[in-house]
Design a protein around this motif. Structure first.
Motif, mmCIF file in Angstrom:
data_model
loop_
_atom_site.group_PDB
_atom_site.id
_atom_site.type_symbol
_atom_site.label_atom_id
_atom_site.label_comp_id
_atom_site.label_asym_id
_atom_site.label_seq_id
_atom_site.Cartn_x
_atom_site.Cartn_y
_atom_site.Cartn_z
ATOM 1 N N ASN A 1193 47.698 39.496 32.875
ATOM 2 C CA ASN A 1193 47.505 39.855 34.292
ATOM 3 C C ASN A 1193 47.731 41.332 34.591
ATOM 4 O OD1 ASN A 1193 46.736 37.285 35.302
ATOM 5 N ND2 ASN A 1193 48.859 36.597 34.996
ATOM 6 N N GLN A 1194 47.897 42.142 33.555
ATOM 7 C CA GLN A 1194 47.982 43.597 33.784
ATOM 8 C C GLN A 1194 46.628 44.091 34.307
ATOM 9 O OE1 GLN A 1194 50.610 45.942 33.304
ATOM 10 N NE2 GLN A 1194 51.777 44.048 33.295
ATOM 11 N N PRO A 1195 46.644 45.124 35.138
ATOM 12 C CA PRO A 1195 45.362 45.608 35.692
ATOM 13 C C PRO A 1195 44.431 46.130 34.596
ATOM 14 C CG PRO A 1195 47.194 47.048 36.348
ATOM 15 C CD PRO A 1195 47.792 45.883 35.654
ATOM 16 N N ASN A 1251 36.210 37.941 35.737
ATOM 17 C CA ASN A 1251 37.438 38.671 35.394
ATOM 18 C C ASN A 1251 38.167 38.112 34.170
ATOM 19 O OD1 ASN A 1251 38.592 41.000 36.900
ATOM 20 N ND2 ASN A 1251 40.464 39.872 36.471
ATOM 21 N N ASP A 1299 36.872 46.222 42.350
ATOM 22 C CA ASP A 1299 38.176 45.969 42.977
ATOM 23 C C ASP A 1299 38.550 47.221 43.760
ATOM 24 O OD1 ASP A 1299 40.759 45.551 43.722
ATOM 25 O OD2 ASP A 1299 41.490 44.944 41.737
ATOM 26 N N ASN A 1301 41.176 48.004 45.151
ATOM 27 C CA ASN A 1301 42.539 48.489 44.875
ATOM 28 C C ASN A 1301 42.665 49.113 43.489
ATOM 29 O OD1 ASN A 1301 43.435 47.486 47.355
ATOM 30 N ND2 ASN A 1301 43.614 45.413 46.479
ATOM 31 N N ASN A 1302 41.631 48.964 42.687
ATOM 32 C CA ASN A 1302 41.699 49.499 41.318
ATOM 33 C C ASN A 1302 40.357 50.143 40.989
ATOM 34 O OD1 ASN A 1302 41.891 50.019 38.618
ATOM 35 N ND2 ASN A 1302 42.198 47.897 37.968
ATOM 36 N N ILE A 1305 38.750 50.076 37.214
ATOM 37 C CA ILE A 1305 38.141 48.919 36.546
ATOM 38 C C ILE A 1305 36.652 49.133 36.355
ATOM 39 C CG2 ILE A 1305 37.633 47.570 38.643
ATOM 40 C CD1 ILE A 1305 38.652 45.102 37.029
#
Length: 1684
Positions: A1193-1195, A1251, A1299, A1301-1302, A1305
Motif C-alpha cells: 500500500n505504499q504510494p 491499481n 491520482d 494527491n500523487n 504516479i
C-alpha cells in the motif's frame, strides 16, 4: 524539339560513342569524336534544347548545360558559335540574364579555342558582340559587359579585326556607346602592345567627343578610358625594349593628352557626382606624367588647389591622395619652380589627411595613409627646411589627431630622409617635449615610435636625449587600464597594457640593438629603480641593466665601475627636475625588498637579484665572491616556483640570512650604520605597500644586529617607533619583528629604548607631541601601546635565551601589564581597544614560546565572580577557533572551574553559556598532531609543548564539567551537562569524537562515584545514553571504543544503583563487559561487530521495558552516523535487540517501518542498507502479513527506499515463494486495465491500468531484484515467464492510473514495469545469453511501446529459441490458453511469440511444430488484422526454421500466401507484404512440382507491386520475383516476363531506398541466366554485389551496348519502356531514365536507328529539361551531351 527529325538523318555509328568505357559525365576525359558529319538538324535541335535551358534557375543545371555546350563548342567551335549567334538573333526579346549566359558561353569558347576559330567565325562573333553591346542605347551592365568581354577576349589575338569593328562605332562627331569606350579602356589594359599604336588616332577622335558628353556616366567612362590609356602608354614607354615599335615617345601623345586634360580638369572635375570626380582625379594624376613640362608647370598653381579641394567633397580619399602623389612626382621630376608657392596649402591638406584615423580593418584608410606619407617624402627631398618647420609647429597643437599625424610624419621623415634630417636633430629633440607631455595614450604610442626611430639615428646621445629615455621608462611603469564593462569600439584605442608592452619592447631594443646607447643608459637607468612611481618598470629596467652590465663587465670597460658620488654631482636638468643616482645602500635595500616579493610588479624578483649580482663590486668590493655563490641558488628557487607554490616564510628567511651574511662579509661598521640609516629613511616610500614595508623593518632589524655603534642603534629604534603608522596591523607587526631582531644583539639597549618610549610624551594626547609624530593626529595612544606590547613579545622571542630569563617578569610582563592596564575598577575590560587585547594575547603567546613555565600560572581572581567569568569568556571567544597556540583556554577554564564552587551560584543561562563556549572552543580544536601554519604573530609551538597544551586544556575542561555537575548531581543535572557534549559524539573528525567520549566517560565515572540515591527515582536517561554510546563501541578510533564501553559499564551500574542495589554489589552480566573491552582493541571489523552483538545481549538483559522504545529509536538515528563503522554497529545492535525482544513491539511495527523508510533516505553505506533490509526481514518473519500489506500500500511509484524494503523480503526463499504465487494468481484473475472515456463530449477511450495488479507487478519486480530469489524463480520459471509476457501484452499502450494527491504516479510506464520484471526473471533463471542478445538488440525498449511491441516480442522469442530451448515446451503450454483470450493485445503478444518460434529448428526438435502450425492456421481467420498478419508471418517462418517440413504443408502454405496477397481488409498492406516475404522464403524449399503450374500466375500478381509507393512492398515483390526465377528457367514464357520487367529493375538500381536497390541487385543476379545473354549474365553477376557500390553511369553505358548487340529486336520495346519512366514518381528514377536514353542513343549503330522513335525521345528529354527536380534537369542536359 526532336519530333520533326527523320530517322534517316540520325548520327552515323562512327560519331557516336567511340570509347569502350565512357564515363557518366558529358565532360569526361578523352577527346570526343568530331561533329563534322553530324546532321545539321540534329546539332541544331540538341543545341537549341540546351540553349533553352541555359538560364535554368538551378546553378548545377546551368553548370551542366554550360559543360555540355562547351563540350560541343570545343569539338566544333565554329558550328556551335554559329548556333549561339543564330539563337540570339532569333530570340531578340530573350531576358537579359539568359542572353548573358549565352554570351558568357561564347566568351569561354572564344577564350580557349581562339587559335582554332576560323576568320569568318571571328568576324561573325565580333559583329554579334558589337551588336549585342550597342543594341540598347541605355546602359544594361550585365548584358553589355558580357558582350564587351567577348571583344576583349578576341582582342588579345585579333586586335586589328576588333579595332576595325569598334572604330566603326567610334566615329568623329558622334557620341559613342558607353561600352564602346569601356571596351577600348579594357583592351588597352589587357593588350598594351597591341593597343598603344592605335591610341594616338583614338585620342584624336575622342577629344572632340569629350565636349559632347553631357551625361555623368559618359564622362566617367571617358575619364576611366583616359586613365587606362595613360597607364598603358607609361607601361609601353617603360618597357620599350619589349615593344613592337620602339620609336614611340612621350611627346607623341603630349598635345592630345593635354587637350583632354584641359576638358577633364576645367569642366568635369567640378562635377556634383563623387564617383565621377574621383575617376577624373585618378585620370588627371595619370595624365600628368605625359604632359609637356611647360604645360604642367603652367597648370600646377591651379591643379594642386583643385585636387586638394576634392578632399572636402569626397569620403573616399585614397584615389585623391594617389592622384596628388602622381602630380607631385611629375612636378618634382621635372624640377618645378612654382611648386614652392603651393607648399602651405599642400602641407595643411596633407597634414589633415595624415591625421585621419587609420583602421586596419578598412584597407583604403591604410592605403591613403601610405600615399600621404609618400607625398611628404617627395616634398622632403625638395623642401626639407620648410617641411620640418611645419611639422614641428604642428606638434605644438594639442589636438590629439593633429599631434598623431605630425608624429607619424616626423617618424617617416627620420626613417626615410636621413641625410636631409641630420642638421635638424637638436631642433627635433627640443620640439618633441610638448607631445611627450600629452595625456593621450594614442599620442604617447606615436611618441614612442618616434623615439625608437630617433634612437636608431643617433638622437639620444645628444643633449636632452635622457629625457626621451625617462619617457620610455615612465611608461614601462604604467599600471593596468581601469576599465569596467564593455570595451570601446575605437579601433585605434591604446590601452595602458598595450602602451606599456610597447615601451618594454622599445627599452629592450635600445639596450640590445643600438650599441652606441650603452653609455647613455648605463648607469643612468639605475636612477629609476628607487623612486616608487617607477616601481612597475623594475622588471624591464633590471633586465636592460643586466644586459648592459654583463656586456661592459665581459669587455672590461672602465665605465662598468660606477662612481655614485660623481654621478650624483653630474645632475641632469630636465624640466627643472634634478635627479641623482641612488646611494649603494639604498639601491641594495631596494633590490632586496623587490626580491622578497618576487612575483609583484610583473615579476621583478629574479631580475632584481640578477642585477644585484652584476652590481656586486659596485655595491661593495667585498661582496662579489659571496654574491656569486649565494645569488644563483636563490634564482634557481624562483625559476622552479610560482606565486602560489613559493613558501613565503622560507623565502623571507633565506633573504634575511643572505642580508646577514652580506653584512658580516662587508665587515665595515660605518657602511652598515649608513645602510641602517638609509633603510629607515626609505621606509616612507613603502607607505602604500605595507607587506613590503614590513619586510623592510625586518631588514632594518637584521642590519641593526650587525651594527656595533650603540648610539646609531638607539637613534634608528627611536626613528622607527616615531615614524611608524601604529594604526595598521601589518605595520605594527613589522615594527615589532624588526625591534625583536635588533634585540638579539642589543637586548639592554632595546629594552631601555622601549621603556623610554613608553614613558615619553607619545602617550600624552597633546598637539605638540603629535607634531613630533609627523602631525599624524589620527594615531591613537592605544595603537602605540599595542605596538609596544607586541615589541616586548618579539624581544622575548628573539633575545638570547640566557639573558631573557631574569627579564621576563620585571621588565617585560610589568611593562605589558602597565600598558594593558586591566586593573582599573569601574572600567569594563570589554571597552578596551580590541587591538590591545589581540596584542596582549599574541605577546603572551610569544613569551610562552620563550619560557613555557612562566605562563602556566593561575589567572588573576577578582571578587566579582560573574564579571571575571565574562572577561574570561571574552578571552576564549577571542581565541582562533581552529588553533591552540596559547594557554588562554586552559587558564580561563581552570579559573572558571575554581570560581564555580563560590557563591553566588550561576544562573541557568550563565551556566549554559559558560559550558557552550568552553566545550565548543576546546572540542573544535584540530588534533594535537596537526601542525598549524605559522601566523604573523608567533612561531609554531614545538610538538611537546603543543601536546602538553592540549592535555592541559582537555583536563581543565573535564574539571570544569565536574565542578558544574557537582552543583546538581541528578539525572537532570547530568543531562544539562551531557547535552553540550552529545552532538560532538557523532562528529566526522576522529579527534573531536575522542575528546567527547573521553569527557563523557570521566563525567559518568565522577557521577557514579558521587552518587547517593536517597529516593527510588527513575534513571530516565539510560535508553538515550545507551543509544548514543553503544554505536561508538566500533568507532575507528581505539581510544573512542575503550571510552565508550567504559561509559556503558558505568551506565549499567548507575542503573543498578537506581534500582536499589548497594554500592559494592557486583552484577555478573554487567561484569562480563570487562573481557569485551580487550576484544575491542582488535581493529578487525568482524570482531568488533561480534563484540557489539555480545554487548547488546548484556544491555538487553539489564534494560527496563519502558526504555526499550527510546533505545530502538535512538539506534535508528545511529544508522546515519558520520562513521560507517558506527552505522554498522547501530544496525548490528538493533537487529540483535529485535531478535531477542522484537516480539513485544508488534504495535510499533508500522511506525518502525515508516522510520526505517525515512532513515534509509540518509544512509549511504551499502552494508548498513543491507542491515536495514535484515531489520525489515526480522520484522517480517515475526509479522509477515503486516509488513506485506504495509509495503503493497505504499504510494506508487515506489521510491528507492520502499523498493529496498521489497527487495529485502526476497532474502528468504520461503517468503519469496509465497509472494510470487500470490501475485501470479491475482494477475490471472484481475482485469489488467479499464477503458475510460477521454472526454465526456467526445468518443474514444483510453486504457487505464488497474491499481492492484500494477502495484503487485512493481513489488514483484523489486522482490526479484534480490539475488536470493533465484531458487523460487527457477522453480516457478515457466508459469512466471508466461504470466509476465502476457502481462506485458496487456500493459502496452496502457496509461498509469490518475491520482490528484500523487502526481508522480503518472510517470509509471505500465508495460515498462512488467518488462523490467521479466528481464530480472531471465537473470534469476541464469539465461545470460538470452539477456545479452536482448540487450544488444534493444529489445526491452521495443517490447514496452505499442508501435514496436511486436518487434520486441519477436526478439524475445528469438533469443529464447536460440539460447533456452529446453524451457520452451512448458512455456508454450502455459501460453496456449491466452490465444483464446478476450483481450486482443494478449492474443497479439502470444501469436507474435509463436510466430517467431517457427523461425527456429528447435521447435521441431522439441516436437512443438504441429502444435504451433495448428495454432497459426487457426489464427489466419482471427478477427484482428495484426493477429492475421503475424499468423501469415509465422507460416512463412517455417521455411527458415524447419525447411524439411515445407513440402509437408505445401498446399496449406501456398493457399495461405495467395489469399494473403489478395487480402482486402489490409489497410497498410502489411498482410500482403508478409505474404510476399513468406512466399519468397517458402519457394526456396518447395519442390518444382508443387509450384510449376502457379509460376506465371504468381508473377502476374507480383508485377503491379514493382512500382508500389510503399518501399517495403516494392522490395518484397522484387525479392519474390528473384526467388521465382528457378521455377521458370528454360521456359520461354518466363524469359519474356523477365524482359518485361528488366527496365524497371535497371532503373530501380538508383531507387531512393537502399533496400530496394539491394533487392534489384539480387533479382538481377539470380535472373541473369534466364535473360539469354552471356555478356549480360556475366556483367550482372560481376557488378551487382550487395556490398559494392555501383558506378551507375558506366554500368548503364556498357549494358546498353550489350542490349543493342544481343537483343536488337527488343530495342523499340526497351526505349518505350524507359520513356514511360520519364514520368516516374521518383526523381532519381527519372534521372536514371534520362541517362539510359542518353547512353542508348550514344551507343546505337546507324542501322538500328530505325528501331527508335526519336520524336518521342527528344520530346521526353526536352520535358525532362523542365523537370521540377534540378538533378533530373542536370541528367537530361548530360544525356543531350551524348548526342555527339
Amino acid at each position: 524539339m526532336f519530333a520533326s527529325v527523320k530517322l534517316s538523318q540520325r548520327l552515323t555509328p562512327a560519331h557516336l560513342f567511340p570509347r569502350r568505357n565512357a564515363p557518366s559525365s558529358a565532360t569526361g576525359s578523352g577527346e570526343p569524336a568530331p561533329l563534322s558529319t553530324m546532321d545539321e538538324t540534329d546539332v541544331e535541335q540538341v543545341t537549341l534544347a540546351l540553349l533553352d535551358a541555359a538560364n535554368d534557375k538551378d546553378s548545377a543545371v546551368q553548370e551542366q548545360v554550360r559543360k555540355s555546350m562547351l563540350t560541343l563548342g570545343k569539338q566544333q567551335p565554329d558550328r556551335v558559335l554559329a548556333m549561339c549567334q543564330d539563337y540570339l538573333l532569333k530570340h531578340p526579346k530573350l531576358v537579359v540574364s539568359h542572353r548573358v549566359v549565352i554570351l558568357r558561353t561564347i566568351e569561354l569558347i572564344a577564350s580557349c579555342k581562339i587559335e582554332e576559330i576560323t576568320s569568318p567565325s571571328i568576324k561573325r562573333i565580333i559583329a554579334l558582340a558589337s551588336d549585342e553591346m550597342t543594341r540598347s542605347k541605355e546602359v544594361i551592365p550585365d548584358w553589355q559587359q558580357a558582350a564587351s568581354n567577348i571583344l576583349v577576349a578576341v582582342g588579345n589575338k585579333h586586335i586589328n579585326d576588333i579595332m576595325e569593328e569598334i572604330l566603326n562605332k567610334f566615329q568623329p562627331g558622334v557620341l559613342p556607346h558607353f561600352f564602346v569606350v569601356q571596351t577600348l579602356a579594357n583592351l588597352s589594359e589587357s593588350n598594351v602592345y597591341g593597343m598603344v599604336p592605335f591610341l594616338n588616332a583614338i585620342l584624336g577622335t575622342m577629344l572632340p567627343m569629350l565636349s559632347m558628353a553631357k551625361q555623368d556616366n559618359m564622362k566617367w567612362v571617358f575619364s576611366s578610358a583616359l586613365c587606362h590609356f595613360s597607364d598603358s602608354i607609361l607601361e609601353y614607354l617603360a618597357n620599350l625594349d619589349k615593344a613592337p615599335d620602339p620609336t614611340v615617345r612621350k611627346d607623341t601623345f603630349s598635345s592630345e593628352i593635354y587637350a583632354a586634360f584641359e576638358i577633364l580638369f576645367n569642366n568635369w572635375l567640378q562635377s556634383r557626382e563623387s564617383k565621377l570626380r574621383l575617376t577624373v582625379a585618378e585620370a588627371v594624376g595619370s595624365m600628368c606624367h605625359l604632359m609637356a613640362s611647360d604645360k604642367l608647370e603652367e597648370q600646377i598653381p591651379k591643379l594642386i588647389p583643385a585636387v586638394l579641394s576634392l578632399y572636402k567633397k569626397n569620403n573616399e580619399h585614397y584615389i585623391i591622395s594617389k592622384s596628388l602623389c602622381q602630380v607631385l612626382d611629375a612636378s618634382v621630376n621635372m624640377g618645378s619652380r612654382v611648386l614652392e608657392t603651393q607648399l602651405d596649402s599642400l602641407f595643411l591638406a596633407l597634414h589633415q589627411q595624415v591625421s585621419a584615423p587609420t583602421d586596419y580593418n578598412n584597407p583604403p584608410t591604410v592605403k591613403n595613409h601610405n600615399e600621404v606619407l609618400r607625398c611628404f617624402s617627395l616634398l622632403a627631398n625638395s623642401f626639407p627646411d620648410r617641411l620640418v618647420m611645419f611639422v614641428l609647429q604642428k606638434l605644438e597643437n594639442s589636438n590629439e589627431r593633429s599631434r598623431m599625424g605630425s608624429l607619424a610624419v616626423l617618424r617617416h621623415l627620420i626613417n626615410s630622409s636621413t641625410s636631409t634630417m641630420e642638421s635638424k636633430k637638436l631642433l627635433i629633440l627640443a620640439s618633441i617635449r610638448q607631445p611627450m607631455a600629452d595625456h593621450s595614450n594614442k599620442v604617447k604610442k606615436r611618441v614612442v615610435q618616434v623615439i625608437s626611430a630617433m634612437a636608431h639615428h643617433g638622437y639620444l646621445e645628444l643633449e636632452g636625449g635622457e629625457l626621451l629615455v625617462r619617457f620610455i621608462v615612465q611608461h614601462c611603469a604604467l599600471h593596468d587600464t581601469n576599465q569596467r564593462g564593455e570595451r570601446q569600439s575605437d579601433p585605434e584605442e591604446v590601452t595602458n597594457e598595450a602602451l606599456r608592452a610597447m615601451c618594454d619592447s622599445t627599452l629592450h631594443l635600445l639596450t640590445t640593438t643600438v650599441g652606441r646607447l650603452a653609455d647613455v643608459l648605463w648607469p643612468k637607468l639605475l636612477y629609476y629603480l628607487t623612486p616608487s612611481q617607477f616601481s612597475n618598470a623594475t622588471t624591464p629596467l633590471c633586465k636592460s641593466l643586466v644586459v648592459l652590465g654583463n656586456k661592459k663587465k665581459s669587455n672590461q670597460e672602465p665605465s662598468f665601475n660606477i662612481n655614485f658620488t660623481q654621478e650624483g654631482r653630474r645632475s641632469i636638468f630636465t624640466d627643472e627636475v634634478t635627479f641623482n643616482l641612488p646611494s649603494r645602500q639604498t639601491l641594495m635595500i631596494r633590490l632586496l625588498v623587490n626580491a622578497a616579493f618576487p612575483f609583484s610588479s610583473r615579476g621583478h624578483g629574479a631580475p632584481s637579484l640578477a642585477l644585484l649580482q652584476i652590481l656586486s663590486i659596485n655595491i661593495h668590493h667585498n661582496t662579489e665572491l659571496l654574491w656569486d655563490n649565494e645569488i644563483p641558488p636563490l634564482l634557481s628557487i624562483l625559476e622552479e616556483s610560482t606565486a602560489q607554490s613559493l613558501d613565503k616564510k622560507y623565502w623571507n628567511e633565506k633573504l634575511l640570512k643572505f642580508l646577514s651574511k652580506t653584512l658580516a662579509t662587508i665587515d665595515d661598521d660605518k657602511w652598515v650604520c649608513q645602510l641602517a640609516a638609509e633603510a629607515t629613511r626609505y621606509l616612507s616610500t613603502y607607505n602604500n605597500a605595507l607587506e613590503e614595508k614590513s619586510f623592510l623593518y625586518q631588514c632594518i632589524g637584521v642590519t641593526l644586529q650587525q651594527c656595533f655603534n650603540k648610539e646609531v642603534v638607539k637613534k634608528q629604534l627611536q626613528e622607527v617607533l616615531l615614524t611608524a603608522r601604529h594604526s595598521d596591523a601589518v605595520e605594527r607587526e613589522g615594527v615589532a619583528i624588526g625591534i625583536g631582531l635588533c634585540a638579539n644583539s642589543h637586548l639592554e639597549g632595546t629594552l631601555a629604548k622601549l621603556d623610554e618610549f613608553g614613558k615619553s610624551d607619545a602617550f600624552k594626547k597633546s598637539p605638540s607631541i603629535f607634531n613630533l609624530l609627523k602631525e599624524r593626529n589620527d594615531v591613537e595612544v592605544e595603537k602605540v601601546k599595542s605596538t609596544l606590547i607586541l615589541c616586548y613579545g618579539q624581544v622575548a622571542l628573539n633575545a638570547p635565551p640566557e639573558k631573557i630569563l631574569n627579564r621576563i617578569d620585571q621588565d617585560i610582563l610589568r611593562c605589558i601589564s602597565k600598558h594593558f592596564n586591566t586593573k582599573v575598577l569601574g572600567i569594563k575590560v570589554e571597552t578596551k581597544d580590541l587591538t590591545m587585547k589581540l596584542s596582549l594575547i599574541q605577546s603572551v603567546g610569544l613569551i610562552a614560546k620563550a619560557i613555557s613555565e612562566c605562563v602556566k600560572k593561575q589567572g588573576y581572581i577578582f571578587s566579582r565572580k560573574q564579571e571575571l567569568i565574562g572577561v574570561m569568556l571574552d578571552f576564549i571567544k577571542a581565541e582562533p577557533a581552529d588553533s591552540l597556540r596559547t594557554p588562554v583556554r586552559h587558564l580561563v577554564m581552570t579559573t572558571c572551574a575554581n570560581l564555580i564552587p563560590l557563591d553566588p551560584v550561576l544562573s541557568e543561562n550563565e551556566s549554559f553559556d559558560l559550558l557552550k563556549v568552553c566545550v565548543n572552543s576546546v572540542f573544535s580544536l584540530p588534533p594535537e598532531t596537526h601542525t598549524p601554519e605559522k601566523t604573523k604573530e608567533e612561531e609554531i609551538l614545538d610538538p611537546k609543548k603543543r601536546k602538553a597544551l592540549h592535555k592541559d586544556t582537555l583536563a581543565a575542561l573535564q574539571e570544569l564539567l565536574k565542578s558544574v555537575l557537582a552543583k546538581e548531581p541528578t539525572p537532570d543535572g547530568l543531562q544539562n551537562v551531557f547535552k553540550h557534549i552529545e552532538s560532538w559524539l557523532t562528529s566526522g573528525h576522529d579527534h573531536e569524537r575522542e575528546r567527547a567520549v573521553t569527557a563523557t566517560a570521566h563525567l559518568l565515572a565522577y557521577y557514579l562515584d558521587n552518587l547517593t540515591v536517597k529516593n527510588m527515582v527513575s534513571f530516565h536517561n539510560l535508553g538515550a545514553l545507551l543509544g548514543r554510546l553503544s554505536p561508538r563501541c566500533s568507532d575507528p578510533q581505539p581510544a573512542v571504543r575503550t571510552a565508550a564501553i567504559n561509559s556503558i559499564y558505568t551506565l549499567l551500574y548507575i542503573q543498578l544503583r537506581y534500582e536499589g542495589f548497594s554500592l559494592d554489589y557486583k552484577d555478573e552480566a554487567v561484569d562480563s563487559l570487562l573481557p569485551l573491552r580487550d576484544r575491542l582493541e582488535n581493529p578487525d571489523h568482524s570482531v568488533l561487530y561480534k563484540t557489539c552483538s555480545d554487548l547488546t545481549k548484556v544491555m538487553s538483559k539489564r534494560l527496563p521495558q519502558q526504555q526499550m522504545t527510546t533505545l530502538v529509536f535512538m539506534l535508528f538515528e545511529g544508522l546515519a552516523d558520520s562513521q560507517t563503522n558506527c552505522c554498522r554497529a547501530s544496525s548490528v545492535i538493533l537487529n540483535t535487540l529485535l531478535k531477542s525482544r522484537g516480539g513485544g513491539l508488534q504495535e510499533l511495527v508500522p511506525e518502525m517501518l515508516e522510520v526505517l523508510h525515512v532513515r534509509l533516505q540518509s544512509i549511504t553505506e551499502e552494508q548498513v542498507r543491507v542491515a536495514v533490509g535484515q531489520t525489515v526481514l526480522i520484522l517480517a518473519s515475526q509479522h509477515l502479513q503486516t509488513v506485506f500489506n504495509t509495503l503493497v500500500n505504499q504510494p506508487l511509484p515506489y521510491d528507492s527506499w520502499t523498493s529496498e524494503m521489497w527487495m529485502a523480503l526476497g532474502a528468504d526463499p520461503i517468503v519469496a515463494n509465497q509472494i510470487i504465487e500470490m501475485v501470479m494468481e491475482k494477475l490471472v484473475i484481475m482485469a489488467p486495465y479499464v477503458d475510460k472515456k477521454e472526454y465526456v463530449m467526445r468518443g474514444g477511450t483510453t486504457k487505464v491500468a488497474t491499481n492492484q495488479p500494477l502495484a503487485m507487478t512493481c513489488g514483484l519486480k523489486e522482490l526479484l531484484l534480490n539475488g536470493q530469489t533465484q531458487e523460487p524463480a527457477v522453480a516457478l520459471f515457466p508459469q512466471l515467464f508466461s504470466c509476465l509476457t502476457v502481462r506485458i501484452g496487456a500493459s502496452v499502450g496502457v496509461s498509469a492510473p490518475k491520482d490528484h494527491n500523487n502526481k508522480y504516479i503518472a510517470s509509471i510506464h505500465v508495460a515498462g514495469v512488467a518488462a523490467d520484471a521479466l528481464r530480472i526473471l531471465l537473470a534469476r533463471g541464469q539465461l545470460d545469453e538470452v539477456m545479452k542478445r536482448l540487450d544488444e538488440d534493444n529489445a526491452w525498449d521495443a517490447i514496452r511501446e505499442p508501435n514496436t511491441h511486436v518487434t520486441g516480442v519477436t526478439l524475445l522469442a528469438r533469443a529464447m529459441a536460440k539460447h533456452a530451448g529446453p524451457r520452451l515446451p512448458a512455456i508454450v503450454e502455459c501460453l496456449c490458453p491466452s490465444l483464446n483470450n478476450i483481450y486482443e493485445c494478449q492474443r497479439i503478444t502470444v501469436t507474435a511469440f509463436f510466430s517467431e518460434l517457427l523461425n527456429h529448428h528447435v521447435v521441431t526438435e522439441l516436437m512443438l511444430i504441429d502444435v504451433l502450425m495448428n495454432n497459426m492456421m487457426e489464427r489466419i481467420s482471427d478477427p484482428n488484422c495484426t493477429v492475421r498478419m503475424l499468423a501469415v508471418r509465422g507460416l512463412g517462418n517455417i521455411a527458415q526454421g524447419s525447411p524439411e517440413k515445407v513440402n509437408k504443408y505445401a498446399k496449406e502454405l501456398l493457399a495461405a500466401m495467395s489469399s494473403g496477397m489478395e487480402e482486402k481488409d489490409d489497410p497498410g498492406k502489411l498482410i500482403t507484404l508478409e505474404a510476399m516475404s513468406g512466399l519468397s522464403k517458402v519457394l526456396l524449399y518447395l519442390d518444382k512440382k508443387n509450384v510449376h503450374l502457379m509460376v506465371v500466375y504468381i508473377f502476374m500478381k507480383i508485377k503491379p507491386f514493382l512500382e508500389s509507393e510503399n518501399d517495403e512492398i516494392r522490395c518484397a515483390s522484387i525479392y519474390l520475383m528473384g526467388n521465382l526465377s528457378k521455377f521458370g528457367s528454360g521456359e520461354q514464357v518466363f524469359k519474356d516476363q523477365i524482359h518485361n520487367v528488366l527496365v524497371s529493375l535497371l532503373l530501380h538500381l538508383v531507387d531512393p531506398n537502399p533496400h530496394v536497390v539491394k533487392a534489384c541487385k539480387f533479382a538481377m543476379r539470380v535472373c541473369a541466366p534466364v535473360v539469354g545473354s552471356e555478356q549480360i549474365t556475366t556483367m550482372f553477376q560481376n557488378h551487382l554485389h550487395d556490398d559494392k557500390s555501383l558506378h551507375y553511369g558506366e554500368f548503364i553505358n556498357d549494358l546498353t551496348k550489350y542490349l543493342i548487340q544481343d537483343f536488337p529486336g527488343m530495342l523499340n520495346f526497351y526505349h518505350i519502356s524507359v520513356i514511360q519512366f520519364f514520368k516516374s514518381n521518383w526523381p532519381e528514377v527519372r534521372a536514371g531514365a534520362a541517362m539510359f536514353i542518353g547512353f542508348l542513343l550514344g551507343n546505337l549503330p546507324e542501322d538500328l536507328l530505325s528501331h527508335l522513335n526519336m520524336g518521342t525521345i527528344s520530346k521526353g528529354l526536352v520535358m525532362l529539361l523542365q523537370d521540377p527536380d534540378p538533378v533530373v534537369r542536370v541528367k537530361a542536359a548530360e544525356a543531350m551531351g551524348h548526342f555527339h
